[in-house]
Scaffold this active site. Structure first.
Site, PDB file in Angstrom:
ATOM      1  N   SER A 231       0.844  -1.189   0.000  1.00  0.00           N
ATOM      2  CA  SER A 231       0.000   0.000   0.000  1.00  0.00           C
ATOM      3  C   SER A 231       0.885   1.247   0.000  1.00  0.00           C
ATOM      4  CB  SER A 231      -0.960  -0.029   1.185  1.00  0.00           C
ATOM      5  OG  SER A 231      -2.012   0.895   0.986  1.00  0.00           O
ATOM      6  N   GLU A 349      -9.068  -5.771  -4.636  1.00  0.00           N
ATOM      7  CA  GLU A 349      -8.445  -4.745  -3.795  1.00  0.00           C
ATOM      8  C   GLU A 349      -9.446  -3.949  -2.955  1.00  0.00           C
ATOM      9  OE1 GLU A 349      -5.520  -4.012  -2.939  1.00  0.00           O
ATOM     10  OE2 GLU A 349      -4.127  -4.762  -4.428  1.00  0.00           O
ATOM     11  N   HIS A 467      -7.742  -5.880  -0.232  1.00  0.00           N
ATOM     12  CA  HIS A 467      -6.567  -5.051   0.061  1.00  0.00           C
ATOM     13  C   HIS A 467      -6.024  -5.413   1.440  1.00  0.00           C
ATOM     14  CE1 HIS A 467      -4.075  -1.641  -0.930  1.00  0.00           C
ATOM     15  NE2 HIS A 467      -4.281  -1.100   0.243  1.00  0.00           N
TER      16      HIS A 467
END
Length: 1655
Positions: A231, A349, A467
């Site tokens: 990230s 995600e 995610h």
């Protein structure tokens, strides 16, 4: 949707999502002795840990090692410096503090993440530490190193925990994690050398340098370093690959779910930094000063202020060092670190975790197609704001993500929505970066993670690998100790696979080449290299497989199609125009009916420098120049205001939608059909309305007017309200800043408009409502002469908003509310400049909901009063078109006046009441107010006097005529008389957009806007809401635009010379003169008429002003020892011809602030000139919650503010003749010595009816007035000392107010009566008064506290002061704000029932009061005292009966209440039971002892007798015995103002206050008094005044001749305890409740004193 401008859309998501990629505590240390390793700064000792499946394989863990010096003080906002060396061996056993961040918001969110971030950790700026996890510390091991960069949106996160033992143990690698600066400390930038920015990235570089310097001693190979992150960590890795600073510091890189394209750079970082700086009170003009100031602020201040801005996070910046230029440019040029690169995404995600950040509601219910489109449009509008292709972009996205099989299924729609988000933010950016790195010659490996871990059992089955799901696997969590989750066999297998791929890549640059790896590493499928020609990627799952082309159609959408659509509407369409400060690039817009006629639109052009910092409250300065071409495609921020006020209006406008608020708001918008400099089109300069308080220059735009009439239209923002029209009335803050901004905008037009096709010599100002008012004021100002040639005022002139002759009073109220000192206007102004706009807007609310700020005579913009300017003909004689709508007061604002539904109409009584209320704003205190209101009501008679709707209709006409029609006629006449050409109108056309408004409503305020703006021809947008306009709407709009444009062109609204050939043909509009007052009635077919409502105009412009003038009289100026004061004249309602001279808020002592807090009052400071004593001033610090909860018929503290600078008094007198020598009554207010104010209500009626002077005072209360340490450091009784000082002021000054300083009677109720009783015992007040009246209270009600220190220590401890040393304690309390102290006082009152009472201080009270009374040391002045006959009933009953007072109480509750009552005074007394028995026996109801209401009734008398009757009889007896003349009463009259109280309630505590202060004769429209109320009030005022005059309440000698005749009131003695029963007909009684007085004064004290064995 992530483009180069995608940061706005991504903001909400990343704030939630990236917080999830942090860490949690979980790594456990072993018990073995830890190894010692050497670093360049010193030795460190670590611990030994293990994974659960490899218990025999130690991992050496070193935590919290500094890699850089603490970035604090001057090192904040500077590149990191090397860590300082240490001596000896440093224990590296615990993680260091995490960098400043707000973890609370994430930890409080609902999510299925099994981690509590930051648990058992601390936060500090001294946070730059690394953690090392290694299977060996052999210096020659040369193991590959993986350097982890954590995620968290560059705003939150930490290097560890969890630790990296599993990856280190299973793959024989060294793993390093670290902290770096975040958010406002890590990525703020001024865009220059003072604060370049990217400090978090520079910390990452420094951590890499630390690894290169030291990692060999931890078994690592400094030449085989792989940086990896997820990230924001993956984004960081991507940025490091573009930076020259990190070259050579790593050899390989891994980006998991993020690249630089996910977080593109902010091209203008200074804007955000300035906003933050302003928020925390820093100057922003000079970036060096700004930076230095921010270095002084605490991290908490910076974080809290940044969060309040509503900006999710600061982005990286191009600062020339870490990042040389824009990342896309670097990639296109191939200026990339060509390290081996592994990167990829998860296959879902944005699958589940992020959904709450996009939408409300249960995601399990799916999503409608409408919501999908709405959210896509919202995102696209944020990213591509102002781009004309937004609709195409939205349609393209929606079409691409329509579900192929079930497009109408809500779950399918939601599923596609999650895919769309994930692709826009991660897939597109990852594919773009992968291709660019391959093009530069890098070896690239691409993946899509498809494995969903088992730890989310509650997520729907359709959610894939979300995610951050990869984190649990790469961390090796299935193998870590103290992990609460139960991982499956598949989790373990996949974690081993992932760790092997990553470690192989770190070792060899190929994720499937395990050369040099551990022998037990899993065998893995081959992972081919990615190239654009062979876009193979690995699908990571329990069984990894390969595929070719990762969602190519979606990657093309986000990386080609959407950018191409955005670019197609970009620079090629809009022209570039030069201004004096730089070039601007606009856009092209069209109207719906003229699609082939482009209008060039330029938005948000600065016309002045941001009025922030020292430029606040100063005239506007020219805008700063810029380099290059400025994009003028979006509206600028609107000026600070309460935008919610606009949203109450029924209008087809989404006010403030997609806009931001900022002080940097002075921008201009231009709409033009051509940018040819020689076009010389007429210019219309629009000044927006909004009461000078709200609104903005645009949107909506003026494309309709520009397109249809070939004119240039300009709109702009100007400062409003508390930032635009506040004034101190002197040079420190002259005011009228909004008007000065308007002048500056006109100057900008004169300087620049030629380049936009406009003629700078043909400028017409026009505006509506406050905009029209502004136009009218500009016609009176010397500053705007020559800047415009014509003017149009729609619904407003200067007379609508007249100047405030005394602006300082309002400014002081706002300043005090904002916490500023108000004595010195220079200091006041400086303080207000330090406050945030939000603080000022909040402070403005102190003025009340109907408050406005109006212009002032400042000597510059406005040289004198507008009336004088008009009378003298000092008017700009520009051509002037002005008028109003025919139903200005029609419907829109009715809810402001009516309590009920306007559809029901209004009664005649309500008409009169509302008119009086409205007129009182302008004519407050005028004795002719009733006559004026009656005159208005008589003039506006309804056709049917009994029809509520007819009455309402007349009311709406009256308000419209008063505020708009009459002022407009007055101004029109004056301009015509001065020689101006004037055109007058009444707009009669009601547009079709209000179908729900009743038919009787005409063209109301604001209805003309839609027509002049050309709304029927504007495209519907998020701002301009779609409406079904009729053909009539279109016709009227075309006519009005034509009239307005004709006037702008020629000065004649019906002369179309030079206009477009298709402009409508219009009826002739004659010129207006007072002799021929012809006007145009604008409608579908315009017609003319002569003389608008002459009788109504005469009413408002002549009759009402004459009545007002007749009621005004000058209040005389009076001299005091400290200066002169001027007051106001007030009247009793029934004595309108008897003026009472009222002087308010006169200081009698210096402000008890700073070192004067907790000290006796000092004399007031003198002032120069004449002080205006016309406002109530402030009240002393207190918490009004208790009083506001009581059943009082009025609200305390209305239109007042609270301040420690409160020691003021008010004087009410019928004469200021120095020889009048009238008796003086000196009022001390009640409120438990913790609440109350002298000016709760005035004493006009008392002074008028009895020819006495009344003085009321404020004094210090509660924690500021009666706190004591019991010694010389804080003796206490400051409130009493203030009262003494006020009496001294009376002795010194009252003669000049008509009073006799030798005939002063002090009187007070409740705590005021208690105060009186104490003054009778104090040597300090000797000679300062001659008589005394105690109403419902004596010193025995509030006896002294024998041990005050514990309470002082308790308060001190609560506010964080040391309590051992009273001198230190006192000094500390002096430093605390009044609000802090009040908060703790209130909490103690609620929790412990504690109040502040007097103390024996040795000065005011020399010894115990009972001792003083017994020894006869009480003053033998005449003394009148008494009680009400039901003291502790309805008003305070809820405080003694916690249940339903309507249900009564049980006998058991009675007993418990009696015990609680005795506990205050007789805690631990062994005879409490006997005392309770005595009380129960005495108060047993004689007829219905078991009735709960009877029990409660008796219990209320228990409290009343204990608190008031017993103490009053005791004190009366002692004073009489000492030789004082005493008069006793019981007030039995219950006023009519409590109709909802039960019948059995008598005269309650404080009911006498309303009568004695004469409130039945004070103009308080919300309270209706009966005839009996008035009679009793007259009787009581007469008794009290007689007593003040003669010492005998029934001796009226010297009183007014019309004073009521009263029954004789005998003197009280213990032998003849006669008392007066005060009622409609007063009569006497003997012995005031003798048995009850005996119980409380003899029986209970005797029981308390006796020993148990004596009974």
């Amino acid at each position: 949707m992530c483009g180069t401008k995608g940061r706005n859309m991504a903001a909400r998501v990343f704030a939630v999502i990236f917080t999830l990629f942090l860490c949690y505590s979980g790594a456990s240390a072993g018990q073995d002795a830890g190894p010692v390793a050497s670093t360049v700064t010193g030795q460190v000792r670590g611990t030994i840990t293990h994974t659960t499946d490899l218990p025999d394989k130690p991992i050496y863990t070193f935590l919290g090692i500094p890699y850089a010096a603490p970035p604090v003080g001057d090192l904040r906002y500077r590149p990191p410096q090397p860590a300082l060396p240490w001596e000896g061996v440093r224990e590296a056993l615990e993680y260091g503090p995490y960098c400043p961040q707000n973890l609370t918001s994430f930890n409080e969110q609902e999510h299925d993440f099994p981690i509590e971030f930051g648990e058992n950790m601390t936060m500090s700026e001294d946070c730059l530490t690394v953690n090392v996890f290694t299977p060996t510390v052999a210096a020659d091991a040369a193991l590959p190193v993986l350097l982890w960069i954590h995620g968290g949106a560059l705003m939150i996160g930490m290097g560890s925990p969890p630790g990296w033992e599993a990856l280190a143990a299973h793959q024989d690698v060294v793993v390093v994690s670290f902290n770096y600066r975040l958010g406002v400390l890590g990525f703020l930038s001024t865009g220059d050398e003072n604060m370049p920015g990217n400090y978090g990235f520079l910390d990452q570089v420094r951590a890499m340098e630390w690894v290169k310097e030291n990692i060999r001693n931890f078994g690592g190979d400094p030449e085989r370093v792989t940086i990896f992150g997820e990230s924001a960590g993956g984004i960081s890795v991507s940025y490091q690959l573009l930076s020259p600073l990190s070259k050579g510091l790593f050899q390989r890189a891994i980006s998991q779910s993020g690249t630089w394209k996910t977080f593109p750079v902010n091209p203008q970082p200074l804007g955000i930094t300035k906003m933050l700086a302003e928020k925390v009170g820093c100057e922003t003009e000079d970036t060096a000063t700004l930076t230095a100031c921010l270095k002084e602020k605490s991290p908490q201040e910076l974080m809290e202020s940044f969060e309040s801005l509503g900006i999710m996070f600061p982005l990286p910046a191009v600062e020339g060092t870490f990042l040389a230029t824009d990342p896309m440019e670097l990639m296109q040029k191939g200026e990339i670190n060509t390290a081996d690169y592994l990167l990829g995404i998860n296959n879902h995600e944005m699958g589940w975790m992020a959904l709450p950040s996009f939408r409300e509601g249960d995601p399990r219910a799916g999503m409608s197609q409408e919501e999908f489109v709405k959210l896509v449009r919202k995102g696209a509008s944020m990213v591509y704001h102002g781009n004309p292709n937004v609709d195409k972009i939205v349609d393209t996205i929606v079409a691409e993500y329509q579900h192929p099989t079930t497009p109408d299924d809500p779950m399918s729609i939601l599923y596609q929505f999650t895919r769309m988000n994930g692709d826009s933010m991660f897939l597109g950016p990852t594919m773009l970066v992968a291709e660019k790195h391959v093009d530069a010659g890098t070896r690239v490996f691409l993946y899509e993670m498809q494995y969903r871990p088992s730890i989310h059992p509650d997520r729907p089955d359709w959610v894939g690998c979300d995610h951050a799901d990869d984190l649990f696997m790469i961390w090796g969590l299935p193998f870590l100790e103290e992990v609460s989750q139960k991982y499956t066999k598949e989790d373990e297998e996949f974690s081993l696979t992932l760790m092997a791929y990553w470690a192989n890549f770190a070792r060899t640059g190929d994720p499937s080449d395990s050369t040099g790896g551990p022998t037990d590493s899993p065998s893995l499928p081959t992972w081919p290299q990615y190239t654009p020609d062979n876009p193979v990627y690995m699908k990571l799952d329990v069984v990894p497989t390969t595929d070719v082309g990762l969602k190519p159609e979606k990657a093309k959408l986000w990386n080609e199609i959407i950018p191409d659509l955005a670019a197609a509407a970009g620079t090629g369409d809009g022209p570039v125009v030069s201004t004096a400060t730089g070039q601007v690039h606009g856009t092209i817009t069209h109207t719906t009916d003229l699609p082939d006629k482009p209008i060039y639109t330029f938005l948000g052009i600065p016309y002045a420098a941001p009025p922030v910092g020292d430029l606040r409250y100063r005239p506007p300065q020219p805008a700063l120049p810029w380099e290059g071409v400025r994009e003028a495609v979006e509206y600028g921020s609107y000026c600070p205001q309460n935008i919610s006020a606009l949203k109450h209006f029924e209008a087809p406008i989404a006010f403030g939608e997609d806009m931001t608020m900022s002080e940097d708001c002075l921008t201009i918008n231009v709409y033009t059909p051509t940018v040819a400099p020689d076009a010389y089109l007429p210019v219309l300069l629009w000044i927006h309305g909004g009461g000078l308080m709200v609104f903005y220059g645009g949107p909506p735009g003026f494309e309709g007017l520009a397109a249809h009439q070939d004119v240039v239209v300009v709109s702009f923002n100007y400062r409003l309200g508390v930032l635009g029209f506040l004034s101190t009335g002197d040079e420190n803050m002259p005011g009228n800043y909004g008007f000065l901004d308007q002048v500056r905008a006109m100057e900008w037009v004169k300087e620049n408009i030629r380049n936009f096709g406009g003629d700078p010599e043909r400028v017409t100002l026009f505006g509506e409502s406050a905009g029209a008012i502004s136009v009218s004021y500009q016609l009176l100002s010397p500053l705007s002469k020559g800047l415009f040639q014509r003017a149009i005022s729609q619904s407003g002139t200067w007379k609508t908003f007249q100047v405030n002759p005394q602006p300082l009073a309002v400014t002081k109220i706002i300043a005090e509310s904002a916490g500023c000192e108000t004595e010195d206007t220079a200091s006041l102004t400086a303080c207000l400049k330090e406050k945030s706009p939000e603080e000022l807007l909040d402070a403005f609310q102190a003025l009340g909901p109907m408050a406005y700020l109006v212009p002032v005579v400042d000597g510059t913009f406005l040289t004198t009063d507008p009336s004088d300017l008009m009378k003298n003909g000092e008017i700009n004689t520009a051509d002037y078109l002005l008028g109003f709508n025919n139903h200005e007061g029609g419907w829109m604002g009715l809810s402001s006046f009516l309590e009920g539904d306007p559809h029901d109409g209004m009664s005649q009584e309500e008409f009169l009441k509302v008119i009086k209320t409205v007129m009182s704003f302008v004519h407050q205190g005028n004795p002719n107010l009733d006559k004026m209101a009656d005159t208005v009501v008589a003039e506006y008679k309804p056709t049917d006097p009994d029809d509520p709707l007819s009455i309402l209709y007349q009311f709406t006409l009256s308000t419209g005529d008063a505020w708009f029609a009459a002022p407009t006629v007055l101004v029109a006449d004056s301009h015509a008389d001065a020689g101006a050409r004037v055109f007058f109108y009444e707009n009669q056309y009601r547009p079709s957009i209000h179908p729900d408004i009743p038919d009787w409503v005409g063209c109301q305020h604001g209805d003309d806007l839609y027509m002049v703006w050309g709304f029927p021809f504007l495209e519907a947008t998020r701002t301009v809401q779609p409406q079904n306009y009729t053909k009539e709407d279109e016709d009227v709009s075309l006519k009005m635009m034509a009239y307005w444009a004709n006037f702008a062109r020629t000065g004649d609204p019906s002369d179309s010379t030079g206009g477009p050939t298709d402009s409508p043909s219009l009826p002739t509009w004659p010129q207006y003169t007072p002799d021929n007052p012809v006007y145009m009635k604008l409608d579908l077919v315009p017609t003319t008429d002569v003389g608008f409502k002459p009788e109504k105009i005469k009413l408002w412009n002549e009759v009402i002003p004459d009545l007002a003038a007749a009621g005004k009289a000058e209040c005389p100026v009076v001299s005091t020892e400290t200066g002169q004061v001027k007051g106001t004249i007030s009247h009793a309602k029934d004595l309108p011809d008897k003026p009472i001279y009222t002087y308010l808020a006169i200081p009698y002592a210096a402000p008890p602030v700073g070192d004067l807090r907790y000290r006796p009052p000092q004399p007031a400071l003198p002032w120069e000139g004449v002080r205006e004593a016309v406002e109530p001033g402030v009240y002393c610090p207190q918490n009004l919650t208790f009083m506001k909860e009581m059943d009082f018929p009025y609200e305390l503290g209305q239109n007042m503010t609270m301040s420690e600078d409160c020691l003021t008094l008010a004087v009410f007198t019928p004469t200021v003749a120095a020889d009048a020598a009238l008796p003086v009554l000196f009022w001390i207010h009640g409120g438990g010595l913790s609440m109350g104010m002298g000016s709760m209500l005035g004493y006009e009626a008392f002074a008028a009816h009895q020819d006495v002077v009344v003085v009321s005072i404020n004094y210090r209360l509660g924690v500021l007035g009666f706190l004591s340490t019991g010694d010389e450091n804080m003796p206490g009784n400051y409130g009493f000392l203030d009262q003494v000082r006020a009496m001294e002021w009376v002795k010194e000054n009252i003669r000049n107010f008509g009073g006799d300083p030798e005939r002063v009677t002090i009187f007070g109720e409740s705590a005021g009566g208690i105060s009186i009783s104490y003054h009778l015992l104090s040597p300090l007040s000797n000679g300062l008064f001659q008589r005394a009246i105690s109403q419902s209270g004596t010193w025995k009600t509030f006896p002294v506290t024998p041990q005050p220190l514990p309470l002082a220590q308790m308060i001190a401890g609560e506010v964080g002061c040391e309590t051992e040393d009273t001198a230190t304690l006192t000094a500390c309390l002096k430093e605390k704000s009044a609000e802090e102290l009040l908060e703790k006082q209130y909490a103690l009152q609620l929790s412990a029932g504690l109040y502040f009472t007097p103390v024996v201080d040795g000065t005011f009270i020399t010894t115990d009061p009972m001792k003083l009374m017994k020894e006869g040391e009480a003053k033998t002045v005449d003394y009148l005292l008494g009680v009400t006959n039901h003291e502790f009933d309805w008003l305070m009953l809820p405080y003694i009966n916690q249940g339903d007072v309507h249900a009564g109480m049980t006998q058991e509750e009675f007993v418990q209440g009696a015990e609680a009552l005795l506990a205050y005074e007789h805690t631990d007394n062994p005879n409490v039971d006997k005392m309770v028995d005595a009380i129960v026996a005495e108060y047993r109801h004689p007829t219905t002892p078991d009735d709960p209401m009877a029990i409660q009734h008796q219990f209320s008398h228990v409290h009343g007798d204990y608190t008031f009757v017993g103490p009053t009889v005791l004190v009366a007896d002692h004073h009489a015995a000492a030789g004082g003349r005493v008069f006793v009463y019981e007030n039995q009259y219950r006023p009519s103002i409590h109709p909802n109280r039960p019948d059995w309630v008598g005269c309650d505590h404080s009911d006498d206050f309303f009568m004695i202060s004469g409130l039945p004769f004070v103009d308080l429209p919300e309270i209706e008094y009966s005839r009996e109320d008035r009679e009793v009030s007259l009787s009581l005022m007469a008794y009290w005044a007689n007593f003040a005059r003669t010492g005998d309440p029934s001796d009226s000698t010297g009183g007014p001749t019309d004073s009521p005749s009263l029954p004789t009131w005998p003197q009280y003695t213990p032998d003849n305890p006669v008392y007066m029963k005060l009622d409609v007909v007063p009569n006497t009684g003997v012995g005031l409740k003798p048995e009850k007085a005996k119980l409380w004064n003899e029986v209970i004290p005797k029981l308390a004193a006796e020993k148990k064995d004596e009974l």
